[in-house]
Write a protein that holds these residues in place. Structure first.
Motif, PDB file in Angstrom:
ATOM      1  N   GLN A  49       0.960  -0.868   0.432  1.00 31.23           N
ATOM      2  CA  GLN A  49      -0.268  -0.610  -0.151  1.00 31.23           C
ATOM      3  C   GLN A  49       0.472   1.376  -0.066  1.00 31.23           C
ATOM      4  OE1 GLN A  49      -2.570  -1.766   3.664  1.00 31.23           O
ATOM      5  NE2 GLN A  49      -2.926   0.182   3.151  1.00 31.23           N
ATOM      6  N   THR A  50       0.400   2.298  -0.648  1.00 30.41           N
ATOM      7  CA  THR A  50       1.221   3.826  -0.358  1.00 30.41           C
ATOM      8  C   THR A  50       0.117   4.539  -0.620  1.00 30.41           C
ATOM      9  OG1 THR A  50       1.108   3.180  -3.286  1.00 30.41           O
ATOM     10  CG2 THR A  50       3.180   2.990  -1.680  1.00 30.41           C
TER      11      THR A  50
ATOM     12  N   LYS B 259      -8.285  12.745  -1.068  1.00 28.53           N
ATOM     13  CA  LYS B 259      -6.955  11.680  -0.951  1.00 28.53           C
ATOM     14  C   LYS B 259      -6.812  10.444  -1.869  1.00 28.53           C
ATOM     15  CE  LYS B 259      -3.630  14.596   0.689  1.00 28.53           C
ATOM     16  NZ  LYS B 259      -3.263  14.838  -0.938  1.00 28.53           N
ATOM     17  N   SER B 260      -6.014   9.482  -2.558  1.00 32.29           N
ATOM     18  CA  SER B 260      -5.918   8.588  -2.874  1.00 32.29           C
ATOM     19  C   SER B 260      -4.857   7.710  -1.951  1.00 32.29           C
ATOM     20  CB  SER B 260      -5.349   8.338  -4.460  1.00 32.29           C
ATOM     21  OG  SER B 260      -6.797   8.865  -4.920  1.00 32.29           O
ATOM     22  N   ILE B 261      -5.586   6.096  -1.618  1.00 37.16           N
ATOM     23  CA  ILE B 261      -5.174   5.039  -1.088  1.00 37.16           C
ATOM     24  C   ILE B 261      -4.370   4.006  -2.093  1.00 37.16           C
ATOM     25  CG2 ILE B 261      -3.869   4.147   0.803  1.00 37.16           C
ATOM     26  CD1 ILE B 261      -5.633   5.616   2.499  1.00 37.16           C
ATOM     27  N   LYS B 262      -2.979   3.194  -2.347  1.00 37.00           N
ATOM     28  CA  LYS B 262      -3.201   2.664  -3.538  1.00 37.00           C
ATOM     29  C   LYS B 262      -2.513   1.059  -2.911  1.00 37.00           C
ATOM     30  CE  LYS B 262      -2.070   6.104  -7.371  1.00 37.00           C
ATOM     31  NZ  LYS B 262      -1.692   5.754  -8.813  1.00 37.00           N
ATOM     32  N   CYS B 263      -2.947   0.540  -4.043  1.00 30.94           N
ATOM     33  CA  CYS B 263      -2.669  -0.553  -3.189  1.00 30.94           C
ATOM     34  C   CYS B 263      -2.590  -2.224  -4.376  1.00 30.94           C
ATOM     35  CB  CYS B 263      -4.085  -1.678  -2.165  1.00 30.94           C
ATOM     36  SG  CYS B 263      -3.469  -3.358  -1.271  1.00 30.94           S
TER      37      CYS B 263
ATOM     38  N   HIS C  83      -4.938  -4.361  -8.574  1.00 27.23           N
ATOM     39  CA  HIS C  83      -4.479  -3.624  -7.789  1.00 27.23           C
ATOM     40  C   HIS C  83      -5.812  -3.091  -6.777  1.00 27.23           C
ATOM     41  CE1 HIS C  83      -1.337  -3.128 -10.259  1.00 27.23           C
ATOM     42  NE2 HIS C  83      -0.929  -2.448  -9.453  1.00 27.23           N
ATOM     43  N   LEU C  84      -6.281  -2.185  -5.908  1.00 24.19           N
ATOM     44  CA  LEU C  84      -7.558  -1.967  -5.525  1.00 24.19           C
ATOM     45  C   LEU C  84      -7.251  -0.015  -4.884  1.00 24.19           C
ATOM     46  CD1 LEU C  84     -11.025  -1.995  -4.734  1.00 24.19           C
ATOM     47  CD2 LEU C  84      -9.785  -3.000  -2.768  1.00 24.19           C
ATOM     48  N   ASN C  85      -7.412   0.130  -5.552  1.00 26.52           N
ATOM     49  CA  ASN C  85      -7.225   1.944  -5.586  1.00 26.52           C
ATOM     50  C   ASN C  85      -8.362   2.206  -3.977  1.00 26.52           C
ATOM     51  OD1 ASN C  85      -5.314   1.663  -6.721  1.00 26.52           O
ATOM     52  ND2 ASN C  85      -5.908   2.614  -8.011  1.00 26.52           N
ATOM     53  N   LEU C  86      -8.662   3.477  -3.578  1.00 23.08           N
ATOM     54  CA  LEU C  86      -9.131   4.052  -2.633  1.00 23.08           C
ATOM     55  C   LEU C  86      -9.058   5.399  -2.385  1.00 23.08           C
ATOM     56  CD1 LEU C  86     -11.638   3.746  -0.431  1.00 23.08           C
ATOM     57  CD2 LEU C  86     -10.017   3.685   0.897  1.00 23.08           C
ATOM     58  N   HIS C  87     -10.236   6.401  -3.404  1.00 21.03           N
ATOM     59  CA  HIS C  87     -10.291   7.661  -2.750  1.00 21.03           C
ATOM     60  C   HIS C  87     -11.102   8.085  -2.186  1.00 21.03           C
ATOM     61  CE1 HIS C  87      -9.385  11.015  -4.874  1.00 21.03           C
ATOM     62  NE2 HIS C  87     -10.558  11.749  -5.145  1.00 21.03           N
TER      63      HIS C  87
END
Lengths: 106, 113
Positions: free
Chosen positions: B6-7, B19-23, B73-77
């Motif tokens: 995760q970043t 904001k976004s978090i990437k996985c 990939h699963l991102n969270l915005h």
């Protein structure tokens, strides 16, 4: 409703003492139950699952369907067992208990 | 090789920002998840995706929008961040759905000022 209860927020024992972390669940179907552990500054990781019926790091857990419990046990605690322990039930999603922090003193 | 990454690890931002978090997972798993861990260490499922399709949305405010460009990939915005969004967000993956063991990322600690 599906629910997992871990009644102890904190459990403190001395090294070499037996440990039992309690977990009760409510679910009308056939449950998949897990214990996950989070050591300090590490990611959450699987400790064991009920269908494998194995012992990991000396820990065991037996599913008691009559009492709807899945308590985690270890006969002799070690300092490196200090961590946060989560019981979880899996249906279409993973539902965690509130966690029990185990502190093992030297 | 990190299995679930995760970043960023830490995110400090002001109320109202987006904001976004990437996985990303390199385990070849077909199911990915986002969890929220609050200040009392309680972990709760937010979303679950199977092969890029949303299968669980656990009554999360629609300010949270997950996106899965591919099954790795699963991102969270998160839009219009609020103080109550401060938490640690964990990504996880499994093969064959929630009844299988899940592998977790290190978490992203989000702090809203």
């Amino acid at each position: 409703a599906q629910r997992v209860t871990q009644p102890e927020k904190l459990l403190s024992v001395f090294k070499g003492a037996p440990v039992e972390l309690k977990c009760n669940y409510s679910y009308s179907g056939s449950p998949e139950l897990f214990w996950y552990v989070q050591y300090s500054r590490q990611r959450l990781q699987l400790l064991l699952r009920h269908i494998s019926r194995e012992s990991i790091k000396g820990f065991t857990a037996d599913l008691n369907k009559g009492e709807t419990s899945f308590h985690l046990k270890k006969p002799f605690a070690q300092e490196e067992d200090s961590a946060m322990y989560y019981c979880a039930i899996a249906t279409d999603k993973l539902i965690f208990g509130t966690g029990t922090r185990l502190q093992v003193f030297p | 090789d990190t299995a679930v990454s995760q970043t960023p690890k830490y995110l400090v931002t002001q109320m109202g920002n987006d904001k976004s978090i990437k996985c990303e997972q390199n385990l070849g798993h077909d199911t990915m998840y986002w969890y929220k861990q609050d200040s009392k260490k309680f972990l709760k499922i937010m979303f679950s995706y199977n092969n890029k399709e949303l299968i669980i949305n656990e009554t999360v405010p629609n300010r949270f929008s997950p996106k899965s460009p591919d099954k790795a990939h699963l991102n969270l915005h998160i839009n219009s961040l609020e103080l109550g969004d401060s938490a640690v967000y964990f990504c996880a993956s499994s093969q064959g759905g929630a009844r299988q063991p899940q592998h977790f990322g290190d978490g992203t600690r989000l702090s809203i000022l």
